[in-house]
Design a protein around this motif. Structure first.
Motif, PDB file in Angstrom:
ATOM      1  N   SER A 194       0.828  -1.207   0.000  1.00 39.82           N
ATOM      2  CA  SER A 194       0.000   0.000   0.000  1.00 39.82           C
ATOM      3  C   SER A 194       0.863   1.259   0.000  1.00 39.82           C
ATOM      4  N   VAL A 195       1.946   1.222   0.753  1.00 42.64           N
ATOM      5  CA  VAL A 195       2.834   2.387   0.836  1.00 42.64           C
ATOM      6  C   VAL A 195       3.434   2.708  -0.527  1.00 42.64           C
ATOM      7  N   LYS A 196       3.912   1.681  -1.223  1.00 42.96           N
ATOM      8  CA  LYS A 196       4.505   1.879  -2.550  1.00 42.96           C
ATOM      9  C   LYS A 196       3.460   2.382  -3.542  1.00 42.96           C
ATOM     10  N   LEU A 197       2.286   1.780  -3.526  1.00 46.07           N
ATOM     11  CA  LEU A 197       1.241   2.198  -4.462  1.00 46.07           C
ATOM     12  C   LEU A 197       0.845   3.646  -4.199  1.00 46.07           C
ATOM     13  N   ASP A 198       0.772   4.017  -2.949  1.00 46.55           N
ATOM     14  CA  ASP A 198       0.467   5.415  -2.621  1.00 46.55           C
ATOM     15  C   ASP A 198       1.511   6.355  -3.219  1.00 46.55           C
ATOM     16  N   GLN A 199       2.780   5.941  -3.200  1.00 47.70           N
ATOM     17  CA  GLN A 199       3.844   6.747  -3.798  1.00 47.70           C
ATOM     18  C   GLN A 199       3.646   6.866  -5.312  1.00 47.70           C
ATOM     19  N   TYR A 200       3.274   5.762  -5.949  1.00 48.77           N
ATOM     20  CA  TYR A 200       3.035   5.804  -7.397  1.00 48.77           C
ATOM     21  C   TYR A 200       1.912   6.791  -7.705  1.00 48.77           C
ATOM     22  N   VAL A 201       0.843   6.708  -6.914  1.00 44.23           N
ATOM     23  CA  VAL A 201      -0.323   7.584  -7.112  1.00 44.23           C
ATOM     24  C   VAL A 201       0.065   9.048  -6.919  1.00 44.23           C
ATOM     25  N   GLU A 202       0.823   9.327  -5.871  1.00 45.87           N
ATOM     26  CA  GLU A 202       1.217  10.705  -5.569  1.00 45.87           C
ATOM     27  C   GLU A 202       2.104  11.301  -6.657  1.00 45.87           C
ATOM     28  N   SER A 203       2.833  10.457  -7.382  1.00 41.20           N
ATOM     29  CA  SER A 203       3.706  10.963  -8.452  1.00 41.20           C
ATOM     30  C   SER A 203       2.903  11.580  -9.601  1.00 41.20           C
ATOM     31  N   HIS A 204       1.595  11.359  -9.604  1.00 36.74           N
ATOM     32  CA  HIS A 204       0.694  11.940 -10.616  1.00 36.74           C
ATOM     33  C   HIS A 204      -0.029  13.176 -10.071  1.00 36.74           C
ATOM     34  N   TRP A 205       0.441  13.704  -8.936  1.00 37.18           N
ATOM     35  CA  TRP A 205      -0.246  14.819  -8.259  1.00 37.18           C
ATOM     36  C   TRP A 205      -1.660  14.413  -7.857  1.00 37.18           C
ATOM     37  N   ILE A 206      -1.779  13.219  -7.319  1.00 39.06           N
ATOM     38  CA  ILE A 206      -3.055  12.707  -6.823  1.00 39.06           C
ATOM     39  C   ILE A 206      -2.894  12.424  -5.330  1.00 39.06           C
ATOM     40  N   ASP A 207      -3.790  12.949  -4.518  1.00 37.71           N
ATOM     41  CA  ASP A 207      -3.751  12.673  -3.081  1.00 37.71           C
ATOM     42  C   ASP A 207      -4.274  11.251  -2.845  1.00 37.71           C
ATOM     43  N   HIS A 208      -3.405  10.369  -2.379  1.00 42.16           N
ATOM     44  CA  HIS A 208      -3.804   8.965  -2.251  1.00 42.16           C
ATOM     45  C   HIS A 208      -4.915   8.759  -1.228  1.00 42.16           C
ATOM     46  N   ARG A 209      -4.984   9.615  -0.214  1.00 41.18           N
ATOM     47  CA  ARG A 209      -6.026   9.470   0.804  1.00 41.18           C
ATOM     48  C   ARG A 209      -7.400   9.769   0.212  1.00 41.18           C
ATOM     49  N   MET A 210      -7.473  10.774  -0.632  1.00 40.70           N
ATOM     50  CA  MET A 210      -8.744  11.107  -1.280  1.00 40.70           C
ATOM     51  C   MET A 210      -9.147  10.012  -2.255  1.00 40.70           C
ATOM     52  N   LEU A 211      -8.157   9.437  -2.939  1.00 44.17           N
ATOM     53  CA  LEU A 211      -8.458   8.368  -3.890  1.00 44.17           C
ATOM     54  C   LEU A 211      -8.948   7.125  -3.148  1.00 44.17           C
ATOM     55  N   ARG A 212      -8.263   6.757  -2.086  1.00 44.28           N
ATOM     56  CA  ARG A 212      -8.672   5.571  -1.323  1.00 44.28           C
ATOM     57  C   ARG A 212     -10.015   5.782  -0.623  1.00 44.28           C
ATOM     58  N   GLY A 213     -10.350   7.032  -0.358  1.00 42.95           N
ATOM     59  CA  GLY A 213     -11.628   7.332   0.276  1.00 42.95           C
ATOM     60  C   GLY A 213     -12.744   7.618  -0.716  1.00 42.95           C
ATOM     61  N   ASP A 214     -12.462   7.438  -2.017  1.00 43.11           N
ATOM     62  CA  ASP A 214     -13.452   7.727  -3.067  1.00 43.11           C
ATOM     63  C   ASP A 214     -14.029   9.138  -2.919  1.00 43.11           C
TER      64      ASP A 214
END
Length: 256
Positions: A194-214
């Motif tokens: 999960s930590v690594k995937l969150d890093q991948y997501v953040e590299s696109h200027w996407i807040d991973h917490r908002m994405l995981r929370g829909d």
């Protein structure tokens, strides 16, 4: 290549290559074009033209002015070129960028790639080889089918704010599911933490917490802010109107 534009289809303006090539030819003298300060000024001029959407039509006068003014700006530290001072980007324009027909839309995608964006499954940075080998294309972050099902505003979910470059493989795993669902699938498919995937997501200027929370609405506002900062950085120019009534109404809050 350095600006992460890998194909002619992703080039914002082919017309801007005319003054760009001439400027670079002139600056080759004395090897100036290879110095960081000179390259940064050429890049600033280039992105002002892209995000100011200044090379769409009737370009002959602008060609001539830019060649003279950019070279003079660099060689003699004269006034900013007109294309730089003419730059204007309305924050509302982000919602109007719905397809790759627009130069500014293509420009946003290039900036995301410049941010060392990583594929959601492989975690590989999207450089030229990855772009070709993994069939990188632009896809929705909150999937189209999911957004339609939820009744979200198409102007938001189909805009550049809700899109990013991804591999065909990652996009297949995303499908039409909620982000919270497809992120779990991606973790299993790619055997990634999960930590690594969150890093991948953040590299696109996407807040991973908002994405995981829909959290669609806050995601749209947050990513719009980040894209505007990226445009300001590329152009070296401030974007006004981030807290206008129109912006607050459209995005649910100010973008500054």
């Amino acid at each position: 290549m350095e600006e992460r534009i890998f194909s002619s289809a992703d080039l914002p303006y082919s017309t801007q290559l005319i003054p760009l090539s001439t400027i670079c030819t002139v600056l080759v003298d004395g090897n100036k074009i290879h110095t960081t300060s000179v390259k940064n000024r050429v890049k600033q001029w280039y992105w002002c033209g892209v995000f100011g959407e200044l090379y769409g039509s009737a370009n002959e006068t602008r060609y001539a002015n830019d060649i003279v003014q950019v070279v003079d700006w660099i060689n003699n530290d004269r006034n900013l070129p007109k294309t730089v001072t003419d730059f204007y980007f309305n924050p509302m324009r982000l919602l109007g960028l719905q397809s790759r027909q627009s130069a500014a839309y293509k420009g946003v995608m290039a900036l995301i790639l410049q941010n060392h964006a990583q594929d959601f499954i492989s975690g590989t940075e999207m450089d030229f080889s990855t772009f070709a080998n993994e069939k990188i294309d632009i896809h929705h972050i909150f999937p189209k089918d999911y957004c339609i099902e939820k009744g979200y505003d198409k102007r938001k979910w189909n805009s550049v704010v809700n899109k990013t470059p991804l591999s065909a493989r990652s996009n297949r795993e995303i499908g039409g599911k909620a982000p919270s669902v497809y992120l779990s699938r991606l973790e299993n498919k790619g055997s990634v933490s999960s930590v690594k995937l969150d890093q991948y997501v953040e590299s696109h200027w996407i807040d991973h917490r908002m994405l995981r929370g829909d959290d669609f609405q806050n995601f749209i506002t947050d990513r719009a802010k980040k894209l505007l900062i990226a445009i300001e950085t590329a152009t070296g120019r401030a974007i006004s109107g981030k807290d206008s009534d129109e912006v607050k109404q459209a995005f649910g809050g100010p973008l500054n």
